[in-house]
Design a protein around this motif. Structure first.
Motif, PDB file in Angstrom:
ATOM      1  N   ASN A  31       7.692 -19.735  55.655  1.00 48.96           N
ATOM      2  CA  ASN A  31       8.780 -18.982  55.851  1.00 48.96           C
ATOM      3  C   ASN A  31      10.130 -19.695  56.008  1.00 48.96           C
ATOM      4  N   GLN A  32      11.213 -19.064  55.083  1.00 47.55           N
ATOM      5  CA  GLN A  32      12.353 -19.758  55.472  1.00 47.55           C
ATOM      6  C   GLN A  32      13.316 -19.130  56.479  1.00 47.55           C
ATOM      7  N   CYS A  33      13.000 -18.291  57.281  1.00 48.89           N
ATOM      8  CA  CYS A  33      13.521 -17.587  58.170  1.00 48.89           C
ATOM      9  C   CYS A  33      13.582 -18.387  59.628  1.00 48.89           C
TER      10      CYS A  33
ATOM     11  N   MET B 213       5.625 -18.315  61.108  1.00 48.82           N
ATOM     12  CA  MET B 213       4.369 -17.595  60.407  1.00 48.82           C
ATOM     13  C   MET B 213       4.547 -18.181  58.745  1.00 48.82           C
ATOM     14  N   ARG B 214       3.612 -18.215  57.994  1.00 47.30           N
ATOM     15  CA  ARG B 214       3.604 -18.419  56.696  1.00 47.30           C
ATOM     16  C   ARG B 214       2.390 -17.675  56.197  1.00 47.30           C
ATOM     17  N   ASP B 215       2.394 -17.404  54.876  1.00 44.45           N
ATOM     18  CA  ASP B 215       1.736 -16.648  53.913  1.00 44.45           C
ATOM     19  C   ASP B 215       0.401 -17.820  53.853  1.00 44.45           C
ATOM     20  N   VAL B 216      -0.803 -17.368  53.907  1.00 43.51           N
ATOM     21  CA  VAL B 216      -1.858 -18.360  53.444  1.00 43.51           C
ATOM     22  C   VAL B 216      -3.086 -17.625  52.842  1.00 43.51           C
ATOM     23  N   PHE B 217      -3.211 -18.137  51.642  1.00 44.77           N
ATOM     24  CA  PHE B 217      -4.389 -17.562  50.866  1.00 44.77           C
ATOM     25  C   PHE B 217      -5.493 -18.643  50.649  1.00 44.77           C
ATOM     26  N   ILE B 218      -6.691 -18.205  50.989  1.00 46.44           N
ATOM     27  CA  ILE B 218      -7.805 -19.074  50.643  1.00 46.44           C
ATOM     28  C   ILE B 218      -8.633 -18.632  49.434  1.00 46.44           C
ATOM     29  N   ASP B 219      -9.195 -19.386  48.568  1.00 53.09           N
ATOM     30  CA  ASP B 219      -9.829 -19.191  47.735  1.00 53.09           C
ATOM     31  C   ASP B 219     -10.956 -20.110  47.270  1.00 53.09           C
ATOM     32  N   GLU B 220     -12.041 -19.895  46.347  1.00 54.78           N
ATOM     33  CA  GLU B 220     -12.614 -20.947  45.582  1.00 54.78           C
ATOM     34  C   GLU B 220     -12.524 -20.759  44.304  1.00 54.78           C
ATOM     35  N   LEU B 221     -12.071 -21.798  43.542  1.00 51.41           N
ATOM     36  CA  LEU B 221     -11.641 -21.850  42.139  1.00 51.41           C
ATOM     37  C   LEU B 221     -12.596 -23.218  41.345  1.00 51.41           C
ATOM     38  N   GLU B 222     -12.839 -22.668  40.138  1.00 49.28           N
ATOM     39  CA  GLU B 222     -13.317 -23.606  39.306  1.00 49.28           C
ATOM     40  C   GLU B 222     -12.234 -24.132  38.362  1.00 49.28           C
ATOM     41  N   ILE B 223     -11.870 -25.382  38.254  1.00 52.09           N
ATOM     42  CA  ILE B 223     -10.762 -25.912  38.010  1.00 52.09           C
ATOM     43  C   ILE B 223     -11.028 -27.197  36.927  1.00 52.09           C
ATOM     44  N   GLU B 224     -10.545 -27.374  35.865  1.00 54.11           N
ATOM     45  CA  GLU B 224     -10.867 -28.635  35.048  1.00 54.11           C
ATOM     46  C   GLU B 224      -9.778 -29.585  35.445  1.00 54.11           C
TER      47      GLU B 224
ATOM     48  N   ASP C  47       2.957 -30.606  47.566  1.00 54.01           N
ATOM     49  CA  ASP C  47       3.885 -30.011  48.041  1.00 54.01           C
ATOM     50  C   ASP C  47       4.822 -29.545  46.909  1.00 54.01           C
ATOM     51  N   ILE C  48       5.172 -28.344  46.978  1.00 56.75           N
ATOM     52  CA  ILE C  48       6.012 -27.678  45.699  1.00 56.75           C
ATOM     53  C   ILE C  48       7.255 -26.967  46.405  1.00 56.75           C
ATOM     54  N   VAL C  49       8.264 -27.150  45.584  1.00 57.17           N
ATOM     55  CA  VAL C  49       9.573 -26.541  45.892  1.00 57.17           C
ATOM     56  C   VAL C  49       9.866 -25.623  44.641  1.00 57.17           C
ATOM     57  N   ASP C  50       9.722 -24.331  45.058  1.00 58.35           N
ATOM     58  CA  ASP C  50       9.944 -23.428  43.863  1.00 58.35           C
ATOM     59  C   ASP C  50      11.005 -22.248  44.312  1.00 58.35           C
ATOM     60  N   SER C  51      12.235 -22.577  43.668  1.00 59.03           N
ATOM     61  CA  SER C  51      13.576 -21.955  43.923  1.00 59.03           C
ATOM     62  C   SER C  51      13.979 -21.842  45.495  1.00 59.03           C
ATOM     63  N   GLY C  52      13.727 -23.305  45.963  1.00 62.65           N
ATOM     64  CA  GLY C  52      14.244 -23.653  47.397  1.00 62.65           C
ATOM     65  C   GLY C  52      13.105 -23.015  48.526  1.00 62.65           C
ATOM     66  N   ILE C  53      12.074 -22.757  47.859  1.00 60.70           N
ATOM     67  CA  ILE C  53      11.027 -22.124  48.791  1.00 60.70           C
ATOM     68  C   ILE C  53       9.922 -22.949  48.867  1.00 60.70           C
ATOM     69  N   HIS C  54       9.647 -23.818  50.025  1.00 60.41           N
ATOM     70  CA  HIS C  54       8.467 -24.814  50.356  1.00 60.41           C
ATOM     71  C   HIS C  54       7.021 -24.100  50.081  1.00 60.41           C
ATOM     72  N   GLU C  55       6.203 -24.610  49.248  1.00 63.30           N
ATOM     73  CA  GLU C  55       4.947 -24.246  49.301  1.00 63.30           C
ATOM     74  C   GLU C  55       3.902 -25.116  49.164  1.00 63.30           C
ATOM     75  N   ARG C  56       2.667 -25.120  49.536  1.00 62.93           N
ATOM     76  CA  ARG C  56       1.766 -26.083  49.536  1.00 62.93           C
ATOM     77  C   ARG C  56       0.308 -25.406  48.819  1.00 62.93           C
ATOM     78  N   TYR C  57      -0.226 -26.510  48.159  1.00 60.98           N
ATOM     79  CA  TYR C  57      -1.592 -26.166  47.464  1.00 60.98           C
ATOM     80  C   TYR C  57      -2.381 -27.347  47.864  1.00 60.98           C
ATOM     81  N   SER C  58      -3.635 -26.955  48.655  1.00 59.89           N
ATOM     82  CA  SER C  58      -4.613 -28.058  48.828  1.00 59.89           C
ATOM     83  C   SER C  58      -5.988 -27.674  48.296  1.00 59.89           C
ATOM     84  N   PHE C  59      -6.372 -28.666  47.728  1.00 60.39           N
ATOM     85  CA  PHE C  59      -7.722 -28.542  46.902  1.00 60.39           C
ATOM     86  C   PHE C  59      -8.767 -29.392  47.766  1.00 60.39           C
ATOM     87  N   THR C  60      -9.889 -28.975  47.962  1.00 63.72           N
ATOM     88  CA  THR C  60     -10.896 -29.756  48.564  1.00 63.72           C
ATOM     89  C   THR C  60     -12.096 -29.375  47.799  1.00 63.72           C
TER      90      THR C  60
END
Length: 75
Positions: free
Chosen positions: A12-14, A19-30, A60-73
């Motif tokens: 969140n930039q405010c 608080m931040r948005d958090v999305f959890i998923d299981e993905l098959e990725i090559e 760690d990703i910056v998209d249009s000034g918004i900080h996002e993070r993707y974690s892959f385990t």
């Protein structure tokens, strides 16, 4: 193809709102980098990769000034 538990956080930039948005998923990725390039296709983003001692790959990703993070385990 590998199976990963992914955690996608959008920070969140405010001011005064931790608080931040958090999305959890299981993905098959090559190819994780190709997955991210396709996800953010057409956007001007910056990626910074970190690999933790347990093997978790973090982008760690910056998209249009918004900080996002993707974690892959791998699971």
């Amino acid at each position: 193809m590998k199976c990963y538990e992914t955690v996608w956080e959008i920070f969140n930039q405010c001011a005064n709102n931790q608080m931040r948005d958090v999305f959890i998923d299981e993905l098959e990725i090559e190819d994780i980098e190709e997955f991210l390039k396709q996800k953010f296709k057409g956007k001007n983003v910056k990626f910074e990769k970190t690999v933790q001692a347990d093997g978790t790959i973090i982008y760690d990703i910056v998209d249009s000034g918004i900080h996002e993070r993707y974690s892959f385990t791998e699971i």
